[in-house]
Scaffold this motif. Structure first.
Motif, PDB file in Angstrom:
ATOM      1  N   LEU A 196       1.011  -1.221  -0.002  1.00  0.00           N
ATOM      2  CA  LEU A 196      -0.023  -0.020   0.011  1.00  0.00           C
ATOM      3  C   LEU A 196       0.869   1.181   0.149  1.00  0.00           C
ATOM      4  O   LEU A 196       0.546   2.203  -0.896  1.00  0.00           O
ATOM      5  N   MET A 197       1.964   1.184   0.807  1.00  0.00           N
ATOM      6  CA  MET A 197       2.605   2.654   0.694  1.00  0.00           C
ATOM      7  C   MET A 197       3.630   2.729  -0.133  1.00  0.00           C
ATOM      8  O   MET A 197       4.205   3.772  -0.108  1.00  0.00           O
ATOM      9  N   LYS A 198       4.077   1.862  -0.916  1.00  0.00           N
ATOM     10  CA  LYS A 198       5.050   1.916  -1.849  1.00  0.00           C
ATOM     11  C   LYS A 198       4.715   2.842  -3.137  1.00  0.00           C
ATOM     12  O   LYS A 198       5.570   3.198  -3.834  1.00  0.00           O
ATOM     13  N   PHE A 199       3.320   3.002  -3.164  1.00  0.00           N
ATOM     14  CA  PHE A 199       2.778   3.996  -4.235  1.00  0.00           C
ATOM     15  C   PHE A 199       2.175   4.921  -3.543  1.00  0.00           C
ATOM     16  O   PHE A 199       1.616   4.946  -2.537  1.00  0.00           O
ATOM     17  N   PRO A 200       2.080   6.160  -4.116  1.00  0.00           N
ATOM     18  CA  PRO A 200       1.694   7.557  -3.485  1.00  0.00           C
ATOM     19  C   PRO A 200       0.268   7.387  -3.459  1.00  0.00           C
ATOM     20  O   PRO A 200      -0.550   6.799  -4.198  1.00  0.00           O
ATOM     21  N   ILE A 201      -0.166   7.936  -2.123  1.00  0.00           N
ATOM     22  CA  ILE A 201      -1.680   7.790  -1.899  1.00  0.00           C
ATOM     23  C   ILE A 201      -2.207   9.148  -1.858  1.00  0.00           C
ATOM     24  O   ILE A 201      -1.471  10.154  -1.384  1.00  0.00           O
ATOM     25  N   ALA A 202      -3.226   9.276  -2.666  1.00  0.00           N
ATOM     26  CA  ALA A 202      -3.907  10.512  -2.674  1.00  0.00           C
ATOM     27  C   ALA A 202      -4.754  11.012  -1.597  1.00  0.00           C
ATOM     28  O   ALA A 202      -5.525  10.181  -1.289  1.00  0.00           O
ATOM     29  N   SER A 203      -4.340  12.148  -0.796  1.00  0.00           N
ATOM     30  CA  SER A 203      -5.147  12.550   0.179  1.00  0.00           C
ATOM     31  C   SER A 203      -6.202  13.483  -0.128  1.00  0.00           C
ATOM     32  O   SER A 203      -5.902  14.596  -0.679  1.00  0.00           O
ATOM     33  N   HIS A 204      -7.344  13.155  -0.120  1.00  0.00           N
ATOM     34  CA  HIS A 204      -8.551  14.061  -0.299  1.00  0.00           C
ATOM     35  C   HIS A 204      -9.724  13.813   0.657  1.00  0.00           C
ATOM     36  O   HIS A 204     -10.599  13.045   0.787  1.00  0.00           O
ATOM     37  N   ALA A 205      -9.461  14.750   1.745  1.00  0.00           N
ATOM     38  CA  ALA A 205     -10.657  14.749   2.691  1.00  0.00           C
ATOM     39  C   ALA A 205     -11.626  16.024   2.510  1.00  0.00           C
ATOM     40  O   ALA A 205     -11.170  17.098   2.303  1.00  0.00           O
ATOM     41  N   THR A 206     -12.929  15.413   2.400  1.00  0.00           N
ATOM     42  CA  THR A 206     -13.922  16.524   2.168  1.00  0.00           C
ATOM     43  C   THR A 206     -14.535  16.879   3.612  1.00  0.00           C
ATOM     44  O   THR A 206     -14.111  16.257   4.472  1.00  0.00           O
ATOM     45  N   PRO A 207     -15.351  18.056   3.568  1.00  0.00           N
ATOM     46  CA  PRO A 207     -16.095  18.430   4.925  1.00  0.00           C
ATOM     47  C   PRO A 207     -16.772  17.126   5.207  1.00  0.00           C
ATOM     48  O   PRO A 207     -17.025  17.098   6.334  1.00  0.00           O
ATOM     49  N   ASN A 208     -17.617  16.642   4.180  1.00  0.00           N
ATOM     50  CA  ASN A 208     -18.500  15.106   4.906  1.00  0.00           C
ATOM     51  C   ASN A 208     -17.473  14.168   5.571  1.00  0.00           C
ATOM     52  O   ASN A 208     -18.137  13.633   6.519  1.00  0.00           O
ATOM     53  N   HIS A 209     -16.556  14.220   5.182  1.00  0.00           N
ATOM     54  CA  HIS A 209     -15.451  13.189   5.693  1.00  0.00           C
ATOM     55  C   HIS A 209     -15.206  13.458   7.088  1.00  0.00           C
ATOM     56  O   HIS A 209     -15.134  12.789   7.979  1.00  0.00           O
ATOM     57  N   ARG A 210     -14.834  14.937   7.369  1.00  0.00           N
ATOM     58  CA  ARG A 210     -14.592  15.429   8.630  1.00  0.00           C
ATOM     59  C   ARG A 210     -15.818  15.286   9.571  1.00  0.00           C
ATOM     60  O   ARG A 210     -15.703  15.137  10.793  1.00  0.00           O
ATOM     61  N   HIS A 211     -16.987  15.528   8.902  1.00  0.00           N
ATOM     62  CA  HIS A 211     -18.281  15.558   9.744  1.00  0.00           C
ATOM     63  C   HIS A 211     -18.408  13.959  10.274  1.00  0.00           C
ATOM     64  O   HIS A 211     -18.626  13.656  11.461  1.00  0.00           O
ATOM     65  N   ALA A 212     -18.115  12.975   9.481  1.00  0.00           N
ATOM     66  CA  ALA A 212     -18.297  11.560   9.667  1.00  0.00           C
ATOM     67  C   ALA A 212     -17.246  11.028  10.752  1.00  0.00           C
ATOM     68  O   ALA A 212     -17.648  10.169  11.585  1.00  0.00           O
ATOM     69  N   SER A 213     -16.069  11.792  10.575  1.00  0.00           N
ATOM     70  CA  SER A 213     -14.956  11.403  11.616  1.00  0.00           C
ATOM     71  C   SER A 213     -15.560  11.404  13.165  1.00  0.00           C
ATOM     72  O   SER A 213     -15.274  10.897  14.088  1.00  0.00           O
ATOM     73  N   TRP A 214     -16.439  12.614  13.104  1.00  0.00           N
ATOM     74  CA  TRP A 214     -17.166  12.811  14.625  1.00  0.00           C
ATOM     75  C   TRP A 214     -18.116  11.697  15.083  1.00  0.00           C
ATOM     76  O   TRP A 214     -18.145  11.195  16.383  1.00  0.00           O
ATOM     77  N   VAL A 256      -9.430   5.080  12.280  1.00  0.00           N
ATOM     78  CA  VAL A 256     -10.276   5.351  11.152  1.00  0.00           C
ATOM     79  C   VAL A 256     -10.758   6.667  11.168  1.00  0.00           C
ATOM     80  O   VAL A 256     -10.725   7.446  10.031  1.00  0.00           O
ATOM     81  N   ALA A 257     -11.112   7.069  12.414  1.00  0.00           N
ATOM     82  CA  ALA A 257     -11.652   8.475  12.423  1.00  0.00           C
ATOM     83  C   ALA A 257     -10.455   9.439  11.970  1.00  0.00           C
ATOM     84  O   ALA A 257     -10.861  10.425  11.198  1.00  0.00           O
ATOM     85  N   ALA A 258      -9.264   9.430  12.615  1.00  0.00           N
ATOM     86  CA  ALA A 258      -8.183  10.142  12.224  1.00  0.00           C
ATOM     87  C   ALA A 258      -7.684  10.065  10.666  1.00  0.00           C
ATOM     88  O   ALA A 258      -7.572  11.269  10.230  1.00  0.00           O
ATOM     89  N   ILE A 259      -7.739   8.885  10.116  1.00  0.00           N
ATOM     90  CA  ILE A 259      -7.573   8.883   8.900  1.00  0.00           C
ATOM     91  C   ILE A 259      -8.620   9.376   7.854  1.00  0.00           C
ATOM     92  O   ILE A 259      -8.245  10.165   6.953  1.00  0.00           O
ATOM     93  N   LEU A 260      -9.938   9.201   8.273  1.00  0.00           N
ATOM     94  CA  LEU A 260     -10.823   9.898   7.556  1.00  0.00           C
ATOM     95  C   LEU A 260     -10.898  11.228   7.553  1.00  0.00           C
ATOM     96  O   LEU A 260     -11.109  11.922   6.649  1.00  0.00           O
ATOM     97  N   ARG A 261     -10.618  11.904   8.626  1.00  0.00           N
ATOM     98  CA  ARG A 261     -10.517  13.197   8.798  1.00  0.00           C
ATOM     99  C   ARG A 261      -9.273  13.952   8.142  1.00  0.00           C
ATOM    100  O   ARG A 261      -9.576  15.113   7.487  1.00  0.00           O
TER     101      ARG A 261
END
Length: 307
Positions: free
Chosen positions: A70-88, A130-135
């Motif tokens: 998983l880590m040997k290829f670049p991971i695209a980070s794209h957190a949306t406001p909905n993702h941040r709300h779901a993390s709560w 999971v909440a931290a990664i999602l946010r």
């Protein structure tokens, strides 16, 4: 023909370490959590499940390989406001799970391990991760990292308790299938629980003989087969879910061979060497069933004429 990196829209790094460095820079939260979860799972396993080291070694190898791939290829980070709300909401679930663990562990003597409260406690840690990664990095990254997190936080630390919990049901399933196969082959076998009765002979399917302790080996084998294939992830997971079927069939074929050998060599079939060889037969047969079933993926492969 497109390469896997082109299919995911990611630039393929010149070497794996470039991808890891990029992920540490661009997705520090995911990188740190995966590293911490892996160390946590391996440490907990070595502390609490050391007698099962040979069984769990395959799961630890699987965790390392999956995290590396998983880590040997670049991971695209794209957190949306909905993702941040779901993390709560996930944080709320983490708090509920921790309260449940505290309530369920009340009255349990110190040093004694019970599955349910520990499962709640580790589930709380999983929700936090999971909440931290999602946010920070978004839902796609959560989906990719979730199998490693479950393996590291839930399965490895609780391996011994999970083994005890699911051993008997799997042995019962193996007994039912084995009796069916033996009766089809004209062996009039009866059963009670996990014991088979044939004439004056009794054969019990113990934990050591059920194949459950080899599930880690077979899961690693499935990963090595399925990971390089270019097909949808849900198809790989669907195929992987058939593992219990292949283990059960392999066990049934081993018992059939045991009964056949008993008719030829009698009680000597239960001697240490024949018993070991029958165990090897089970491992080889189950591995072949897993490998042969993977040819179903060939139906998804493009023909040479296709782009």
């Amino acid at each position: 023909m497109q390469t896997p990196s082109e299919l995911t829209g990611q630039d393929k790094p010149r070497c794996p370490w470039e991808g890891i460095r990029a992920n540490v820079t661009n997705c520090p939260t995911t990188s740190a959590i995966l590293t911490a979860a892996g160390l946590f799972g391996i440490t907990e396993f070595l502390v609490w499940c050391k007698p099962y080291l040979e069984d769990g070694a395959f799961l630890m190898i699987l965790l390392g390989l999956a995290t590396w791939n998983l880590m040997k290829f670049p991971i695209a980070s794209h957190a949306t406001p909905n993702h941040r709300h779901a993390s709560w909401f996930l944080l709320a679930f983490a708090a509920i799970a921790m309260v449940g663990a505290t309530i369920l562990s009340h009255g349990i003597p110190d040093g004694q391990r019970e599955l349910t409260p520990l499962l709640c406690k580790n589930a709380s840690l999983l929700f936090l991760a999971v909440a931290a990664i999602l946010r920070q990095d978004g839902l796609p990254v959560v989906i990719k990292s979730l199998p490693m997190l479950v393996l590291a936080i839930l399965i490895l630390p609780l391996y011994e308790l999970l083994l005890l919990e699911f051993s008997y049901p799997l042995r019962q399933l193996s007994t039912l299938v084995s009796v069916g196969v033996l009766n089809l082959c004209a062996f009039h076998v009866q059963f009670d629980g996990t014991s088979l009765f044939w004439g004056d002979q009794t054969l019990s399917i113990t934990e050591a003989c059920s194949g459950i302790s080899l599930l880690g080996l077979f899961v690693l084998l499935e990963y090595l087969i399925a990971h390089p294939l270019r097909t949808a992830a849900w198809k790989k997971w669907g195929w992987s879910s058939l593992l219990v079927l292949w283990v059960t069939l392999g066990n049934a074929l081993r018992l059939l061979l045991t009964f056949l050998l008993y008719r030829v060599i009698g009680e000597r079939v239960y001697a240490p060497r024949p018993h070991f060889l029958l165990g090897c037969f089970f491992v080889v047969t189950t591995s072949l069933l897993i490998w042969l079933s993977s040819f179903l993926f060939k139906l998804d492969q493009p023909t040479p004429d296709e782009p």
